[in-house]
Motif scaffolding. Sequence first.
Motif, PDB file in Angstrom:
ATOM      1  N   ILE A  19      34.936  12.536  35.184  1.00 56.31           N
ATOM      2  CA  ILE A  19      35.272  13.581  35.997  1.00 56.31           C
ATOM      3  C   ILE A  19      35.366  14.568  35.927  1.00 56.31           C
ATOM      4  N   THR A  20      34.783  15.535  35.430  1.00 54.96           N
ATOM      5  CA  THR A  20      35.412  16.920  34.646  1.00 54.96           C
ATOM      6  C   THR A  20      35.554  18.062  35.503  1.00 54.96           C
ATOM      7  N   ALA A  21      35.472  17.781  37.069  1.00 56.08           N
ATOM      8  CA  ALA A  21      36.343  18.699  38.075  1.00 56.08           C
ATOM      9  C   ALA A  21      37.849  18.639  37.944  1.00 56.08           C
ATOM     10  N   ARG A  22      38.358  19.517  37.862  1.00 51.05           N
ATOM     11  CA  ARG A  22      39.322  19.891  37.928  1.00 51.05           C
ATOM     12  C   ARG A  22      40.105  20.092  39.735  1.00 51.05           C
ATOM     13  N   PRO A  23      39.916  19.474  40.286  1.00 51.07           N
ATOM     14  CA  PRO A  23      40.643  19.063  41.666  1.00 51.07           C
ATOM     15  C   PRO A  23      41.796  20.380  41.800  1.00 51.07           C
ATOM     16  N   ALA A  52      31.683  22.669  43.965  1.00 55.19           N
ATOM     17  CA  ALA A  52      32.143  21.853  45.117  1.00 55.19           C
ATOM     18  C   ALA A  52      33.265  20.265  44.018  1.00 55.19           C
ATOM     19  N   GLY A  53      32.735  20.524  42.912  1.00 49.56           N
ATOM     20  CA  GLY A  53      33.860  18.880  42.007  1.00 49.56           C
ATOM     21  C   GLY A  53      34.057  17.842  42.700  1.00 49.56           C
ATOM     22  N   THR A  54      34.862  17.378  42.817  1.00 46.71           N
ATOM     23  CA  THR A  54      35.016  16.221  43.487  1.00 46.71           C
ATOM     24  C   THR A  54      34.647  16.364  45.378  1.00 46.71           C
ATOM     25  N   GLY A  55      34.885  17.534  45.854  1.00 47.04           N
ATOM     26  CA  GLY A  55      34.668  17.603  47.076  1.00 47.04           C
ATOM     27  C   GLY A  55      34.989  17.865  48.063  1.00 47.04           C
ATOM     28  N   ALA A  56      36.389  17.857  47.790  1.00 47.42           N
ATOM     29  CA  ALA A  56      38.033  17.843  48.442  1.00 47.42           C
ATOM     30  C   ALA A  56      38.168  19.095  48.909  1.00 47.42           C
ATOM     31  N   THR A  70      28.008  23.227  53.291  1.00 50.06           N
ATOM     32  CA  THR A  70      27.329  23.086  52.203  1.00 50.06           C
ATOM     33  C   THR A  70      27.770  22.684  50.987  1.00 50.06           C
ATOM     34  N   ALA A  71      27.910  21.435  49.973  1.00 48.57           N
ATOM     35  CA  ALA A  71      28.278  21.505  48.877  1.00 48.57           C
ATOM     36  C   ALA A  71      28.021  21.658  47.721  1.00 48.57           C
ATOM     37  N   VAL A  72      27.634  22.633  46.752  1.00 45.12           N
ATOM     38  CA  VAL A  72      27.323  23.314  45.878  1.00 45.12           C
ATOM     39  C   VAL A  72      27.795  22.760  44.806  1.00 45.12           C
ATOM     40  N   GLU A  73      27.370  21.730  43.905  1.00 42.97           N
ATOM     41  CA  GLU A  73      27.178  20.484  42.358  1.00 42.97           C
ATOM     42  C   GLU A  73      26.795  20.361  41.409  1.00 42.97           C
ATOM     43  N   GLN A  74      26.894  20.712  39.986  1.00 42.55           N
ATOM     44  CA  GLN A  74      25.781  20.610  39.558  1.00 42.55           C
ATOM     45  C   GLN A  74      25.495  18.979  38.713  1.00 42.55           C
ATOM     46  N   ALA A  75      27.102  18.624  38.257  1.00 43.82           N
ATOM     47  CA  ALA A  75      27.005  17.983  37.277  1.00 43.82           C
ATOM     48  C   ALA A  75      27.229  16.171  37.797  1.00 43.82           C
ATOM     49  N   PRO A  76      26.397  15.782  37.677  1.00 46.85           N
ATOM     50  CA  PRO A  76      25.458  14.362  38.278  1.00 46.85           C
ATOM     51  C   PRO A  76      27.204  13.415  38.415  1.00 46.85           C
ATOM     52  N   VAL A  77      27.759  13.394  38.099  1.00 48.38           N
ATOM     53  CA  VAL A  77      28.845  12.350  38.790  1.00 48.38           C
ATOM     54  C   VAL A  77      29.910  13.184  39.818  1.00 48.38           C
ATOM     55  N   GLN A  78      29.956  14.439  39.275  1.00 50.49           N
ATOM     56  CA  GLN A  78      30.858  14.992  40.231  1.00 50.49           C
ATOM     57  C   GLN A  78      29.687  14.621  42.100  1.00 50.49           C
ATOM     58  N   CYS A  79      28.369  15.112  41.977  1.00 48.73           N
ATOM     59  CA  CYS A  79      27.688  15.047  42.362  1.00 48.73           C
ATOM     60  C   CYS A  79      27.191  13.373  43.495  1.00 48.73           C
ATOM     61  N   ALA A  80      27.532  12.289  42.079  1.00 50.18           N
ATOM     62  CA  ALA A  80      27.695  11.004  42.576  1.00 50.18           C
ATOM     63  C   ALA A  80      28.594  10.781  44.020  1.00 50.18           C
ATOM     64  N   PHE A  81      29.848  11.251  43.262  1.00 50.70           N
ATOM     65  CA  PHE A  81      30.790  11.296  44.254  1.00 50.70           C
ATOM     66  C   PHE A  81      30.995  11.145  45.400  1.00 50.70           C
ATOM     67  N   ILE A  82      30.639  12.565  45.619  1.00 48.52           N
ATOM     68  CA  ILE A  82      30.498  12.742  46.531  1.00 48.52           C
ATOM     69  C   ILE A  82      29.256  12.471  47.851  1.00 48.52           C
ATOM     70  N   ARG A  83      28.828  12.177  47.007  1.00 53.89           N
ATOM     71  CA  ARG A  83      28.335  11.315  47.936  1.00 53.89           C
ATOM     72  C   ARG A  83      28.267  10.045  48.228  1.00 53.89           C
ATOM     73  N   GLU A  84      28.811   9.409  47.249  1.00 52.66           N
ATOM     74  CA  GLU A  84      29.792   8.439  47.896  1.00 52.66           C
ATOM     75  C   GLU A  84      30.217   8.456  49.270  1.00 52.66           C
ATOM     76  N   VAL A  85      31.698   9.319  49.136  1.00 50.40           N
ATOM     77  CA  VAL A  85      32.257   9.297  50.014  1.00 50.40           C
ATOM     78  C   VAL A  85      31.847   9.960  51.228  1.00 50.40           C
TER      79      VAL A  85
END
Length: 181
Positions: A19-23, A52-56, A70-85
């Motif tokens: 993940i490339t976000a800085r939570p 939104a990054g990790t969505g924390a 409403t969470a807005v994020e462009q990075a696919p890895v972060q979006c997948a993580f938010i969806r998983e949570v």
Amino acid sequence: MRIIRGKYGRRRFDVPKNITARPTTDFARENLFNVLENLDDLEGKRVCDLFAGTGAMSWEFASRGALSVTAVEQAPVQCAFIREVKEKLGDTTLRLFRGDVFRFIARDAESYDIVFADPPYDHPRFAEIPGLILSSGLVTDGTLVIVEHSKNHDFSSLPGFFRHLVYGSVNFSLFKVCNDK
């Protein structure tokens, strides 16, 4: 990632290593929410989380009773993580938009009670972001806007600025939109 309080409180999720976000740190998040809960009740609020990054932050708002997030994020890895949570929690509050935040700000006509933005500190357009939000359709009279930033930025001259918070290396500027029309 840990959700601090509320209906999802104390739940932990393993953030992907790539993940490339800085939570936002737990310490800063917990203190910010203490301030927010003293300003107003978060229950029933419509919230927008930009970058939104990790969505924390999104999950913290959802956990504390927001009507919608409403969470807005462009990075696919972060979006997948938010969806998983979202799936693990069985949450129906959060809507995820994968895409460019600047396009979202320019196009979205829905206004929110709270807009939170945590852009990458090294983003080339970082200094523009608070002004773009404050002049967009995302806000209406009474909207609370929170921008997370480093100590290198001072947004106190922007309209509606009312508070600067510092928790370690994390800074928050708070704005209250007041449309005198």
